[in-house]
Write a protein that holds these residues in place. Sequence first.
Motif, short mmCIF file in Angstrom:
data_model
loop_
_atom_site.label_atom_id
_atom_site.label_comp_id
_atom_site.label_asym_id
_atom_site.label_seq_id
_atom_site.Cartn_x
_atom_site.Cartn_y
_atom_site.Cartn_z
N SER A 29 0.82 -1.21 0.00
CA SER A 29 0.00 0.00 0.00
C SER A 29 0.85 1.25 0.00
N ARG A 30 2.17 1.08 0.12
CA ARG A 30 3.08 2.23 0.21
C ARG A 30 2.64 3.22 1.27
N LEU A 31 2.26 2.65 2.42
CA LEU A 31 1.83 3.48 3.54
C LEU A 31 3.00 3.74 4.47
N PRO A 32 3.01 4.92 5.13
CA PRO A 32 4.09 5.22 6.07
C PRO A 32 3.84 4.67 7.47
N VAL A 46 -1.92 3.57 16.38
CA VAL A 46 -1.40 3.88 15.05
C VAL A 46 0.11 3.66 15.12
N LEU A 47 0.60 2.75 14.28
CA LEU A 47 2.03 2.43 14.29
C LEU A 47 2.75 3.16 13.16
N LEU A 114 0.20 17.00 15.91
CA LEU A 114 0.10 15.62 16.41
C LEU A 114 1.14 14.71 15.77
N MET A 115 1.31 14.84 14.45
CA MET A 115 2.33 14.04 13.77
C MET A 115 3.72 14.32 14.35
N SER A 120 4.58 10.41 14.25
CA SER A 120 3.80 9.46 13.46
C SER A 120 3.44 10.07 12.11
N PRO A 121 3.97 9.51 10.99
CA PRO A 121 3.64 10.04 9.68
C PRO A 121 2.26 9.59 9.19
N LEU A 122 1.49 8.99 10.08
CA LEU A 122 0.13 8.54 9.76
C LEU A 122 -0.76 8.88 10.94
#
Lengths: 152, 152
Positions: A29-32, A46-47, A114-115, A120-122
Amino acid sequence: MQAGQIAVDVPTVTVQDSVARALRLMALSRLPGLIVVDGRGRPRTVLPGTQVLRLAVPGSYQEDAALARTIDEAHADLFWEELGSLTVGDCLVREMARPASVGLDATLLEVAALMARQRSPLVAVVDGTGGLFGAITLERLLGKLALLAPDV
Amino acid sequence: MQAGQIAVDVPTVTVQDSVARALRLMALSRLPGLIVVDGRGRPRTVLPGTQVLRLAVPGSYQEDAALARTIDEAHADLFWEELGSLTVGDCLVREMARPASVGLDATLLEVAALMARQRSPLVAVVDGTGGLFGAITLERLLGKLALLAPDV
């Protein structure tokens, strides 16, 4: 602009999913990072991507760079084959604090803060009942901010 | 497989670059972080993307979610316009510890362990003189690991 307006659908995992599945899902998914949801679809945590990767690195190598260096290249290439049936839940204990999540009406500044604070990049976006509405990646946030301030 | 074999060229910044330029560079390059190099092209530090973003979030909002919530939407959209001439160096004090970097011959396990330990989805690869050879992103590492262990 509000969080609910820029959130996108992302695949999620549960604590029952294997670590191998989580890694594959993130890669494809190319998710961070990944959102871990409970049985009712609410974010449990959230990891960040690096911490999904951490689930796959045997504990003794995580903290000791010298030890990791003793593993020869052929074995080092395949370290995550040793995951076997390890699940996300098995590895998660230290990460269960507070999920990086915001409400639908959070501003982009709130999302950015928050990031930055949670590294957290997500970020998960939740509706009024605590259910997962969508997610915002760092890349998407930066893209929206760049559009809003095109001369920066 | 070794770090030098999967490293790729990435744009870098110096402490003299503006924070606005750093953010733009990261957004345009779709990088998960930035490498800050010194005058001789050696990595001084590696900033995860969330920490590049942090450079742009006014300090008072970083730690206080309630304060960030008091900013109205129109102003929140434009928070990074207030960066003015702030440079990467101005914001960097707390991040100058050790750069997330490996040698050319580091194994993929070493790269993974470093990413997990330093929570950095970007790792600098340096040559024998300490010069920047290239970089490895988390996405690239996961892609290579998936190729090496296709059945996981």
